[in-house]
Design a protein around this motif. Structure first.
Motif, PDB file in Angstrom:
ATOM      1  N   HIS A  91       0.930  -0.813  -0.170  1.00  0.00           N
ATOM      2  CA  HIS A  91      -0.265   0.127  -0.126  1.00  0.00           C
ATOM      3  C   HIS A  91       0.766   1.111   0.053  1.00  0.00           C
ATOM      4  CE1 HIS A  91      -3.963  -0.608   0.693  1.00  0.00           C
ATOM      5  NE2 HIS A  91      -4.047  -1.498   0.970  1.00  0.00           N
ATOM      6  N   ALA A  92       0.621   1.723  -0.513  1.00  0.00           N
ATOM      7  CA  ALA A  92       1.597   2.821  -1.309  1.00  0.00           C
ATOM      8  C   ALA A  92       1.363   4.063  -0.090  1.00  0.00           C
ATOM      9  CB  ALA A  92       1.239   4.145  -2.284  1.00  0.00           C
ATOM     10  N   ALA A  93       0.180   4.212   0.918  1.00  0.00           N
ATOM     11  CA  ALA A  93      -0.593   4.830   2.025  1.00  0.00           C
ATOM     12  C   ALA A  93       1.030   4.484   3.027  1.00  0.00           C
ATOM     13  CB  ALA A  93      -2.028   4.020   2.417  1.00  0.00           C
ATOM     14  N   GLY A  94       1.524   3.531   2.683  1.00  0.00           N
ATOM     15  CA  GLY A  94       2.639   3.373   4.056  1.00  0.00           C
ATOM     16  C   GLY A  94       3.545   3.972   4.157  1.00  0.00           C
ATOM     17  N   GLY A  95       3.185   4.907   2.815  1.00  0.00           N
ATOM     18  CA  GLY A  95       4.863   5.749   2.918  1.00  0.00           C
ATOM     19  C   GLY A  95       6.030   5.014   1.894  1.00  0.00           C
ATOM     20  N   VAL A  96       6.862   6.341   1.967  1.00  0.00           N
ATOM     21  CA  VAL A  96       8.181   6.076   1.354  1.00  0.00           C
ATOM     22  C   VAL A  96       9.269   4.733   1.888  1.00  0.00           C
ATOM     23  CG1 VAL A  96      10.157   7.309   0.052  1.00  0.00           C
ATOM     24  CG2 VAL A  96       8.924   7.867  -0.017  1.00  0.00           C
ATOM     25  N   ASP A  97       9.564   5.133   3.017  1.00  0.00           N
ATOM     26  CA  ASP A  97      10.164   4.260   4.057  1.00  0.00           C
ATOM     27  C   ASP A  97       9.584   2.777   4.148  1.00  0.00           C
ATOM     28  OD1 ASP A  97      11.891   6.159   4.136  1.00  0.00           O
ATOM     29  OD2 ASP A  97      11.511   6.748   6.588  1.00  0.00           O
ATOM     30  N   MET A  98       8.541   3.053   4.183  1.00  0.00           N
ATOM     31  CA  MET A  98       7.880   1.181   3.846  1.00  0.00           C
ATOM     32  C   MET A  98       7.887   0.731   2.502  1.00  0.00           C
ATOM     33  SD  MET A  98       4.252  -0.204   3.686  1.00  0.00           S
ATOM     34  CE  MET A  98       3.946  -0.170   2.311  1.00  0.00           C
ATOM     35  N   THR A 124      -2.069   2.096  -4.943  1.00  0.00           N
ATOM     36  CA  THR A 124      -1.755   4.265  -4.984  1.00  0.00           C
ATOM     37  C   THR A 124      -3.551   4.034  -4.280  1.00  0.00           C
ATOM     38  OG1 THR A 124      -3.308   4.139  -7.029  1.00  0.00           O
ATOM     39  CG2 THR A 124      -1.312   4.488  -7.234  1.00  0.00           C
ATOM     40  N   ILE A 125      -4.851   3.546  -4.926  1.00  0.00           N
ATOM     41  CA  ILE A 125      -5.697   3.653  -4.545  1.00  0.00           C
ATOM     42  C   ILE A 125      -6.903   2.779  -4.789  1.00  0.00           C
ATOM     43  CG2 ILE A 125      -8.180   5.088  -3.911  1.00  0.00           C
ATOM     44  CD1 ILE A 125      -5.981   7.849  -4.229  1.00  0.00           C
ATOM     45  N   ARG A 133      -8.007  11.291  -4.681  1.00  0.00           N
ATOM     46  CA  ARG A 133      -7.610  12.705  -4.011  1.00  0.00           C
ATOM     47  C   ARG A 133      -6.003  12.548  -3.530  1.00  0.00           C
ATOM     48  NH1 ARG A 133     -11.750  16.247  -0.254  1.00  0.00           N
ATOM     49  NH2 ARG A 133     -11.842  13.654   0.301  1.00  0.00           N
ATOM     50  N   ALA A 134      -5.951  11.501  -3.258  1.00  0.00           N
ATOM     51  CA  ALA A 134      -4.865  10.928  -2.604  1.00  0.00           C
ATOM     52  C   ALA A 134      -3.559  10.243  -3.802  1.00  0.00           C
ATOM     53  CB  ALA A 134      -4.518  10.030  -1.701  1.00  0.00           C
ATOM     54  N   PHE A 135      -4.269  10.578  -5.091  1.00  0.00           N
ATOM     55  CA  PHE A 135      -3.544   9.168  -6.356  1.00  0.00           C
ATOM     56  C   PHE A 135      -1.506  10.154  -6.663  1.00  0.00           C
ATOM     57  CE2 PHE A 135      -2.119   8.635 -10.346  1.00  0.00           C
ATOM     58  CZ  PHE A 135      -2.251   6.880 -10.362  1.00  0.00           C
ATOM     59  N   ASP A 136      -1.774  11.526  -6.697  1.00  0.00           N
ATOM     60  CA  ASP A 136      -0.517  11.990  -6.967  1.00  0.00           C
ATOM     61  C   ASP A 136       0.688  12.079  -6.225  1.00  0.00           C
ATOM     62  OD1 ASP A 136      -1.507  12.738  -9.742  1.00  0.00           O
ATOM     63  OD2 ASP A 136      -2.213  14.901  -8.773  1.00  0.00           O
ATOM     64  N   ASP A 137       0.185  11.732  -4.479  1.00  0.00           N
ATOM     65  CA  ASP A 137       0.306  11.213  -3.685  1.00  0.00           C
ATOM     66  C   ASP A 137       1.631  10.538  -3.733  1.00  0.00           C
ATOM     67  OD1 ASP A 137       1.111  14.141  -2.697  1.00  0.00           O
ATOM     68  OD2 ASP A 137      -0.348  14.084  -1.119  1.00  0.00           O
ATOM     69  N   VAL A 157      -4.237   5.697 -15.849  1.00  0.00           N
ATOM     70  CA  VAL A 157      -3.094   5.240 -16.644  1.00  0.00           C
ATOM     71  C   VAL A 157      -2.056   5.871 -17.231  1.00  0.00           C
ATOM     72  CG1 VAL A 157      -2.664   3.396 -18.179  1.00  0.00           C
ATOM     73  CG2 VAL A 157      -4.116   2.769 -16.696  1.00  0.00           C
ATOM     74  N   GLY A 158      -2.939   6.945 -17.508  1.00  0.00           N
ATOM     75  CA  GLY A 158      -2.066   8.081 -18.287  1.00  0.00           C
ATOM     76  C   GLY A 158      -1.270   8.903 -17.826  1.00  0.00           C
ATOM     77  N   ARG A 159      -2.492   9.127 -16.564  1.00  0.00           N
ATOM     78  CA  ARG A 159      -1.258   9.915 -15.471  1.00  0.00           C
ATOM     79  C   ARG A 159       0.281   9.535 -14.867  1.00  0.00           C
ATOM     80  NH1 ARG A 159      -5.668  11.546 -11.669  1.00  0.00           N
ATOM     81  NH2 ARG A 159      -4.496  12.600 -10.286  1.00  0.00           N
ATOM     82  N   VAL A 160      -0.236   8.276 -15.106  1.00  0.00           N
ATOM     83  CA  VAL A 160       1.083   7.452 -13.970  1.00  0.00           C
ATOM     84  C   VAL A 160       2.203   7.079 -15.485  1.00  0.00           C
ATOM     85  CG1 VAL A 160       2.028   5.041 -13.745  1.00  0.00           C
ATOM     86  CG2 VAL A 160      -0.437   6.140 -13.052  1.00  0.00           C
ATOM     87  N   HIS A 161       1.958   6.871 -16.675  1.00  0.00           N
ATOM     88  CA  HIS A 161       2.832   7.127 -18.151  1.00  0.00           C
ATOM     89  C   HIS A 161       3.353   8.269 -18.283  1.00  0.00           C
ATOM     90  CE1 HIS A 161       1.724   2.793 -18.854  1.00  0.00           C
ATOM     91  NE2 HIS A 161       2.918   2.825 -17.753  1.00  0.00           N
ATOM     92  N   ALA A 162       2.507   9.541 -17.469  1.00  0.00           N
ATOM     93  CA  ALA A 162       3.094  10.455 -18.535  1.00  0.00           C
ATOM     94  C   ALA A 162       4.199  10.805 -17.331  1.00  0.00           C
ATOM     95  CB  ALA A 162       2.181  11.733 -18.109  1.00  0.00           C
TER      96      ALA A 162
END
Ligand code: C5P
Length: 231
Positions: A91-98, A124-125, A133-137, A157-162
């Motif tokens: 889960h990306a919600a766990g943060g960068v260190d995790m 992501t979500i 709303r948290a997607f970009d973070d 998908v488009g935002r990720v590949h951009a």
């Protein structure tokens, strides 16, 4: 072309009986190159579930969605890496260190046991959640931590590949235009996901719940091929 499409299709084995999961996987293996072992099946059968799917020559996506303190996630990822999974998610919600601990643990596990490198994936979500709303973070966390891809809905998908053209986008919530949405809020047809550039389509109930699973699998495969060929 056929082989390529097969590697873009993951079947969600959302059952708690391993024999049943194996039977399902075998039935649709001509169309699906990836078996998704999720929480239900892994809770019931553990590493044996991964071993059996690998025994069918399928790549395994361990959809375990790890989320805990970094040390625990890193160690669990190492264990799963040793089992030879191809994809493992966090889960990306766990943060960068995790996430970073998971990325490193997974690589170590695969390396220690002589497996091919596995791809760490950030969730992501959930596609059942309409609030994005948290997607970009979350995407930024996945990039910073060194993940190889994300689970996202067709809409992102488009935002990720951009941001990262090399990221693997794994897309659940795949439904036929005339099919039920069940509990998924953000869904897309196979054609739309393929056209959007989704790399791996996760398909559960649209195929596993169909009266004729082989026909449904063929329908998804044909839809992807025709979308990619642009007709
Ligand atoms: O049956 P259906 O096609 O909705 O199955 C989707 C599968 O993808 C389920 O196994 C679910 O756990 C998984 N998944 C999801 N959304 C995510 C990540 C995984 O629906 N963000």
């Amino acid at each position: 072309m056929l082989v390529d499409v097969r590697n873009r299709m993951a079947v969600a084995l959302d059952v708690s009986d391993l024999d049943r999961a194996e039977q399902l996987a075998k039935e649709v293996a001509p169309w699906f190159g990836v078996a998704k072992v999720g929480l239900e099946l892994y809770s019931a059968a553990g590493p044996e579930a991964i071993a059996r799917m690998r025994g069918l020559d399928l790549d395994v996506f361990a959809d375990i969605k790890l989320h805990d303190i970094p040390t625990t996630v890193g160690r669990a990822a190492r264990v799963l890496g040793r089992q030879g999974v191809r994809y493992l998610n966090f889960h990306a919600a766990g943060g960068v260190d995790m996430l970073r601990a998971g990325v490193e643990g997974l690589a170590e596990g695969a390396r220690d046991s002589g497996q091919a490198p596995a791809i760490p994936i950030a969730v992501t979500i959930l596609t059942s959640d309409p609030d994005v709303r948290a997607f970009d973070d979350r995407l930024a966390c996945a990039i910073e931590a060194g993940c190889g891809g994300v689970v996202c809905s067709v809409d992102e998908v488009g935002r990720v590949h951009a941001a990262r053209p090399d990221f693997v986008t794994i897309v659940p919530g795949v439904r036929f235009a005339d099919g039920a949405h069940d509990d998924q809020a953000r869904v897309g047809t196979p054609e739309r996901v393929a056209r959007a550039g989704g790399n791996l389509l996760v398909i559960g109930r649209a195929v596993t719940g169909a009266d004729d699973r082989r026909a449904a699998a063929q329908r998804v495969s044909d839809a992807i091929v025709s979308a990619l060929e642009g007709d």
